[in-house]
Scaffold this active site. Structure first.
Site, PDB file in Angstrom:
ATOM      1  N   GLU A 200     -77.653  69.860  10.579  1.00  0.00           N
ATOM      2  CA  GLU A 200     -78.944  69.984  11.269  1.00  0.00           C
ATOM      3  C   GLU A 200     -79.333  71.402  11.686  1.00  0.00           C
ATOM      4  O   GLU A 200     -80.521  71.715  11.767  1.00  0.00           O
ATOM      5  CB  GLU A 200     -78.959  69.060  12.497  1.00  0.00           C
TER       6      GLU A 200
ATOM      7  N   GLY B  23     -78.135  60.778  10.249  1.00  0.00           N
ATOM      8  CA  GLY B  23     -78.348  59.404  10.699  1.00  0.00           C
ATOM      9  C   GLY B  23     -77.302  58.431  10.199  1.00  0.00           C
ATOM     10  O   GLY B  23     -77.005  57.433  10.862  1.00  0.00           O
TER      11      GLY B  23
ATOM     12  N   ASP C 291     -77.475  65.407  16.123  1.00  0.00           N
ATOM     13  CA  ASP C 291     -77.833  64.365  17.099  1.00  0.00           C
ATOM     14  C   ASP C 291     -77.090  63.068  16.809  1.00  0.00           C
ATOM     15  O   ASP C 291     -75.939  63.094  16.424  1.00  0.00           O
ATOM     16  CB  ASP C 291     -79.352  64.169  17.143  1.00  0.00           C
TER      17      ASP C 291
ATOM     18  N   GLY D  98     -81.453  60.463   8.305  1.00  0.00           N
ATOM     19  CA  GLY D  98     -82.709  59.843   8.701  1.00  0.00           C
ATOM     20  C   GLY D  98     -83.843  60.299   7.804  1.00  0.00           C
ATOM     21  O   GLY D  98     -83.722  61.296   7.080  1.00  0.00           O
TER      22      GLY D  98
END
Length: 382
Positions: free
Chosen positions: A167, A144, A175, A96
């Site tokens: 992350e 992402g 996530d 992302g």
């Protein structure tokens, strides 16, 4: 006078950050069209992530184009499958657009909420897509990009695929549904990947259970052409075609972590992150000590959140996991480590984040519990 000047400087800094966020959101229509290309070929809807210079990093404007088109294709009787791929030679999607989210979070801009909310809504739509969804992950696939691929019906890896969920090294957590798919990998492999950010390449992505198929990169154009030429294919028809390509590329290959899986399953089977570090220290093998040093560099808060995330995610469905992860994302936006991690890894690149708290012991159960609490009216609705 000095206080006035200082106040003005603060306002200018805030304005500068806000302008970065607005620049991220207020792209021209021409730029929006270039960032993601949505086309129809035969009975296939094709999504091309088209930011090769940015390794096809996913931003909010791309999400806002992909989601409604995916829902339209899902309801269109003339569309039988969806193919998603990345433009360029290097990446499917490297993650992302974290820097824009960071700047937004610093000034309290809504992007810090909207990005995660709408990204997770898209992840959920992919995971519940009513027509076959094929991700051609021919290149870097992280963060992402994993969310855009792993929840669909099929993921096709190549020798160029590089998978990671890094992350915990930037003060976040794995996530985009990581809490769903990671604990479902063999043994404690998912927890190991989540905490260490270990990178898996090529055939190993398939052998880890992350990709459903492996095909040589040079064969991807042929595979895409054959997928598009299928007439109103069923999920089984697509599986048969993918299998035919996969089996042509079969080769004797030993999984990169094969010799360490017994250790991973034993050392990472604990009730806490602290116990994992104790186990690694006591084991004292080169593999254990190497991973001990890796974990010592990660955000203590992120590691504890991740451990609990995967534990809870093991018994939840994807939708429930994404609701949980949205709570965690907003907790990270309110905290310190995410901003510090992005600064150290992506902005200043000194690779020396100063985590707060600095130790696992200082991350209290009370704080951890608060990260998982409902957001009330701001809860993610799926």
């Amino acid at each position: 006078m000095r206080s006035w000047v200082f106040s003005a400087q603060l306002r200018l800094r805030a304005l500068s950050r806000l302008q970065i966020v607005q620049k991220h959101l207020m792209s021209t229509n021409a730029n929006l069209e270039k960032e993601v290309i949505l086309t129809k070929s035969g009975s296939a809807g094709i999504i091309t992530l088209n930011r090769p210079k940015a390794l096809n990093a996913l931003n909010l404007s791309m999400i806002r184009q992909i989601y409604p088109q995916l829902k339209k294709w899902e309801e269109d009787n003339e569309t039988s499958l969806v193919i998603i791929k990345g433009a360029g030679e290097k990446a499917f999607c490297a993650g992302g657009d974290i820097r824009a989210v960071t700047e937004a979070g610093k000034v309290g801009d809504r992007l810090a909420e909207d990005f995660f909310r709408e990204e997770y809504i898209l992840n959920n739509a992919i995971g519940n897509c009513q027509i076959p969804y094929v991700a051609l992950i021919d290149g870097i696939t992280m963060g992402g990009g994993v969310g855009l691929s792993v929840h669909g019906h099929f993921q096709v890896a190549t020798e160029k695929t590089l998978f990671a969920m890094p992350e915990t090294g930037i003060g976040l957590f794995p996530d985009v549904g990581g809490g769903f798919f990671l604990p479902r990998l063999e043994g404690k492999l998912g927890l190991y990947l989540a905490l260490t950010g270990f990178r898996i390449k090529g055939r190993d992505v398939h052998q880890a259970g992350i990709a459903t198929h492996f095909v040589k990169s040079e064969k991807i154009p042929d595979l895409e052409r054959d997928l598009v030429s299928l007439k109103s294919p069923s999920k089984e028809d697509i599986a048969d075609l993918l299998n035919s390509y996969h089996f042509k590329c079969k080769a004797d290959h030993k999984f990169v972590l094969a010799e360490h899986m017994d250790k991973i399953n034993r050392l990472f089977k604990t009730n806490s992150v602290e116990e994992i570090l104790e186990n690694l220290k006591e084991d004292s093998s080169p593999f254990a000590l190497q991973n001990l040093e890796t974990l010592k560099k990660m955000s203590p808060t992120s590691m504890k959140i991740t451990f609990q995330q995967l534990r809870e995610g093991a018994t939840k469905n994807l939708t429930e996991v994404l609701v949980m992860e949205y709570r965690l994302s907003q907790s990270c936006m309110r905290g310190h480590d995410f901003y510090e991690g992005v600064r150290a890894v992506l902005i200043d690149k000194d690779q020396s984040p100063k985590w707060k708290p600095a130790t696992l012991e200082e991350v209290t159960e009370e704080y951890l519990k608060s990260c998982f609490q409902s957001l009330g009216s701001k809860e993610l609705k799926l």
